[in-house]
Design a protein around this motif. Sequence first.
Motif, PDB file in Angstrom:
ATOM      1  N   LEU A  43       0.944  -1.112  -0.139  1.00 11.54           N
ATOM      2  CA  LEU A  43      -0.029   0.016  -0.034  1.00 11.54           C
ATOM      3  C   LEU A  43       1.017   1.189  -0.026  1.00 11.54           C
ATOM      4  O   LEU A  43       0.464   2.285  -0.591  1.00 11.54           O
ATOM      5  CB  LEU A  43      -0.855   0.062   1.254  1.00 11.54           C
ATOM      6  N   ASP A  44       1.988   1.103   0.701  1.00 10.55           N
ATOM      7  CA  ASP A  44       2.654   2.358   1.044  1.00 10.55           C
ATOM      8  C   ASP A  44       3.650   2.711  -0.335  1.00 10.55           C
ATOM      9  O   ASP A  44       3.690   3.696  -1.017  1.00 10.55           O
ATOM     10  CB  ASP A  44       3.662   2.449   2.087  1.00 10.55           C
ATOM     11  N   MET A  45       4.049   1.756  -0.895  1.00  8.47           N
ATOM     12  CA  MET A  45       4.986   1.740  -2.095  1.00  8.47           C
ATOM     13  C   MET A  45       4.346   1.976  -3.464  1.00  8.47           C
ATOM     14  O   MET A  45       4.612   2.119  -4.611  1.00  8.47           O
ATOM     15  CB  MET A  45       5.937   0.574  -1.891  1.00  8.47           C
ATOM     16  N   ALA A  46       2.840   1.858  -3.365  1.00 10.49           N
ATOM     17  CA  ALA A  46       2.179   1.900  -4.522  1.00 10.49           C
ATOM     18  C   ALA A  46       1.861   3.470  -4.721  1.00 10.49           C
ATOM     19  O   ALA A  46       1.804   3.972  -5.926  1.00 10.49           O
ATOM     20  CB  ALA A  46       0.727   1.357  -4.303  1.00 10.49           C
ATOM     21  N   TYR A  47       2.199   4.026  -3.805  1.00 10.55           N
ATOM     22  CA  TYR A  47       1.880   5.749  -3.658  1.00 10.55           C
ATOM     23  C   TYR A  47       2.811   6.608  -4.605  1.00 10.55           C
ATOM     24  O   TYR A  47       2.576   7.259  -5.765  1.00 10.55           O
ATOM     25  CB  TYR A  47       1.815   6.426  -2.480  1.00 10.55           C
ATOM     26  N   ASN A  90      10.519  -3.577   8.573  1.00 10.59           N
ATOM     27  CA  ASN A  90      10.511  -1.908   8.300  1.00 10.59           C
ATOM     28  C   ASN A  90      10.766  -1.323   9.709  1.00 10.59           C
ATOM     29  O   ASN A  90       9.833  -1.003  10.319  1.00 10.59           O
ATOM     30  CB  ASN A  90       9.240  -1.788   7.530  1.00 10.59           C
ATOM     31  N   PRO A  91      11.915  -0.912   9.737  1.00 11.91           N
ATOM     32  CA  PRO A  91      12.120  -0.343  10.974  1.00 11.91           C
ATOM     33  C   PRO A  91      11.542   1.239  11.295  1.00 11.91           C
ATOM     34  O   PRO A  91      11.444   1.550  12.463  1.00 11.91           O
ATOM     35  CB  PRO A  91      13.857   0.403  11.087  1.00 11.91           C
ATOM     36  N   ALA A  92      10.795   1.644  10.369  1.00 13.77           N
ATOM     37  CA  ALA A  92      10.145   3.033  10.511  1.00 13.77           C
ATOM     38  C   ALA A  92       8.649   2.637  11.014  1.00 13.77           C
ATOM     39  O   ALA A  92       7.903   3.262  11.311  1.00 13.77           O
ATOM     40  CB  ALA A  92      10.011   3.568   9.424  1.00 13.77           C
ATOM     41  N   MET A  93       8.532   1.175  11.156  1.00 15.61           N
ATOM     42  CA  MET A  93       7.053   0.604  11.505  1.00 15.61           C
ATOM     43  C   MET A  93       7.100   0.444  13.020  1.00 15.61           C
ATOM     44  O   MET A  93       7.926  -0.739  13.236  1.00 15.61           O
ATOM     45  CB  MET A  93       6.428  -0.242  10.492  1.00 15.61           C
ATOM     46  N   PRO A  94       6.016   0.518  13.703  1.00 18.68           N
ATOM     47  CA  PRO A  94       5.118   1.206  13.790  1.00 18.68           C
ATOM     48  C   PRO A  94       5.507   2.678  14.062  1.00 18.68           C
ATOM     49  O   PRO A  94       6.511   2.765  14.830  1.00 18.68           O
ATOM     50  CB  PRO A  94       3.895   0.782  14.587  1.00 18.68           C
ATOM     51  N   PRO A 106       8.442  -3.902  19.617  1.00 19.48           N
ATOM     52  CA  PRO A 106       9.500  -4.729  19.209  1.00 19.48           C
ATOM     53  C   PRO A 106       9.103  -5.214  17.704  1.00 19.48           C
ATOM     54  O   PRO A 106       7.934  -5.569  17.476  1.00 19.48           O
ATOM     55  CB  PRO A 106       9.505  -5.943  20.005  1.00 19.48           C
ATOM     56  N   ASN A 107      10.006  -5.242  16.912  1.00 13.44           N
ATOM     57  CA  ASN A 107       9.744  -5.676  15.522  1.00 13.44           C
ATOM     58  C   ASN A 107       8.989  -7.297  15.514  1.00 13.44           C
ATOM     59  O   ASN A 107       8.241  -7.474  14.698  1.00 13.44           O
ATOM     60  CB  ASN A 107      11.042  -5.800  14.750  1.00 13.44           C
ATOM     61  N   LEU A 108       9.550  -8.038  16.386  1.00 11.92           N
ATOM     62  CA  LEU A 108       8.871  -9.371  16.368  1.00 11.92           C
ATOM     63  C   LEU A 108       7.359  -9.412  16.699  1.00 11.92           C
ATOM     64  O   LEU A 108       6.727 -10.259  15.962  1.00 11.92           O
ATOM     65  CB  LEU A 108       9.476 -10.345  17.720  1.00 11.92           C
ATOM     66  N   VAL A 109       6.923  -8.222  17.187  1.00 15.80           N
ATOM     67  CA  VAL A 109       5.386  -8.153  17.255  1.00 15.80           C
ATOM     68  C   VAL A 109       4.585  -8.074  16.120  1.00 15.80           C
ATOM     69  O   VAL A 109       3.555  -8.574  15.919  1.00 15.80           O
ATOM     70  CB  VAL A 109       5.040  -7.054  18.326  1.00 15.80           C
ATOM     71  N   GLY A 110       5.196  -7.464  15.191  1.00 13.93           N
ATOM     72  CA  GLY A 110       4.699  -7.324  13.695  1.00 13.93           C
ATOM     73  C   GLY A 110       4.353  -8.334  13.030  1.00 13.93           C
ATOM     74  O   GLY A 110       3.794  -8.550  12.254  1.00 13.93           O
ATOM     75  N   ALA A 111       5.033  -9.554  13.600  1.00 16.37           N
ATOM     76  CA  ALA A 111       4.894 -10.857  12.715  1.00 16.37           C
ATOM     77  C   ALA A 111       3.703 -11.559  13.360  1.00 16.37           C
ATOM     78  O   ALA A 111       3.358 -12.631  12.912  1.00 16.37           O
ATOM     79  CB  ALA A 111       6.321 -11.774  13.156  1.00 16.37           C
ATOM     80  N   LEU A 112       3.063 -11.211  14.606  1.00 17.98           N
ATOM     81  CA  LEU A 112       1.898 -11.898  14.998  1.00 17.98           C
ATOM     82  C   LEU A 112       0.788 -11.842  13.952  1.00 17.98           C
ATOM     83  O   LEU A 112       0.697 -10.830  13.252  1.00 17.98           O
ATOM     84  CB  LEU A 112       1.486 -11.002  16.399  1.00 17.98           C
ATOM     85  N   PRO A 113       0.000 -12.812  14.144  1.00 16.93           N
ATOM     86  CA  PRO A 113      -1.365 -12.859  13.270  1.00 16.93           C
ATOM     87  C   PRO A 113      -2.090 -11.643  13.472  1.00 16.93           C
ATOM     88  O   PRO A 113      -2.167 -10.955  14.638  1.00 16.93           O
ATOM     89  CB  PRO A 113      -2.069 -14.020  13.953  1.00 16.93           C
ATOM     90  N   GLY A 114      -2.674 -10.770  12.317  1.00 20.35           N
ATOM     91  CA  GLY A 114      -3.287  -9.700  12.454  1.00 20.35           C
ATOM     92  C   GLY A 114      -2.612  -8.340  12.484  1.00 20.35           C
ATOM     93  O   GLY A 114      -3.091  -7.419  12.401  1.00 20.35           O
ATOM     94  N   MET A 115      -1.213  -8.592  12.496  1.00 22.04           N
ATOM     95  CA  MET A 115      -0.585  -7.067  12.549  1.00 22.04           C
ATOM     96  C   MET A 115      -0.588  -6.372  10.874  1.00 22.04           C
ATOM     97  O   MET A 115      -0.472  -5.312  11.148  1.00 22.04           O
ATOM     98  CB  MET A 115       1.000  -7.462  13.001  1.00 22.04           C
TER      99      MET A 115
END
Lengths: 151, 79
Positions: A43-47, A90-94, A106-115
């Motif tokens: 979504l971000d890189m389509a812009y 993506n270190p800039a997220m969130p 933590p970056n690892l949280v981003g790997a959880l389902p639903g993130m």
Amino acid sequence: MNPELEQYIEQRVDEVVARRFKDLADRDSRPSRMALVASKGTLDMAYPPLILATTAGSLGWEVGVFFTFYGMDILHRDRIGKLKVGPVGNPAMPPPLQSLPWMKVPNLVGALPGMTAMATTMMKTWIARAKLPTIPELMDIAKELKVSLFA
Amino acid sequence: MDAVKADAVLDCRGDLCPGPVIKIARAIQTIQVGQILEMQATDPGSPADMQAWTRQTGQELVASHEAGGVFTFYVRRNK
């Protein structure tokens, strides 16, 4: 100098100068051109390619966007409205929340389902709040501005 | 300056760059050559954008002014 020769030189110089000026004028009247590559399907890189394409198109430029790899999803009838942004890698997220600036996720949280769905929803909220066009809207504007689409 | 009479008005208040430029490029096609389009924007970059846009597209920025953070531009369609 021989007056005939002088006259000849003067005439030739006038001709060449006139031609050079015409070439310059022709070059300036030719529209500027821009070629872009859309190779990402998030979504971000389509812009970036579509923002640049529509802006240049609005300036009267001749624009072409080449869609390749995951960028093809932007052209896909069923996928264009479902582009997502993932928080992993993506270190800039969130981005820090304004209310809780000290909170680091933590970056690892981003790997959880639903993130991914959550990050996508967040980004769509910012886009709507900033009154930015959606990706399908940008594509419609690009087509209206006669941006050439290549795949 | 207020003597400029607009044939159409385009509201781009709240739009961020490049929103106003994209909108005016579409809106200018809806008026006749020689007519004037009034555009309002709040994007602080819009004065520079409008100058660049009119220069590049051959349209004419007849007048512009700012009041309370709202920029108003009058553009004549030349082609």
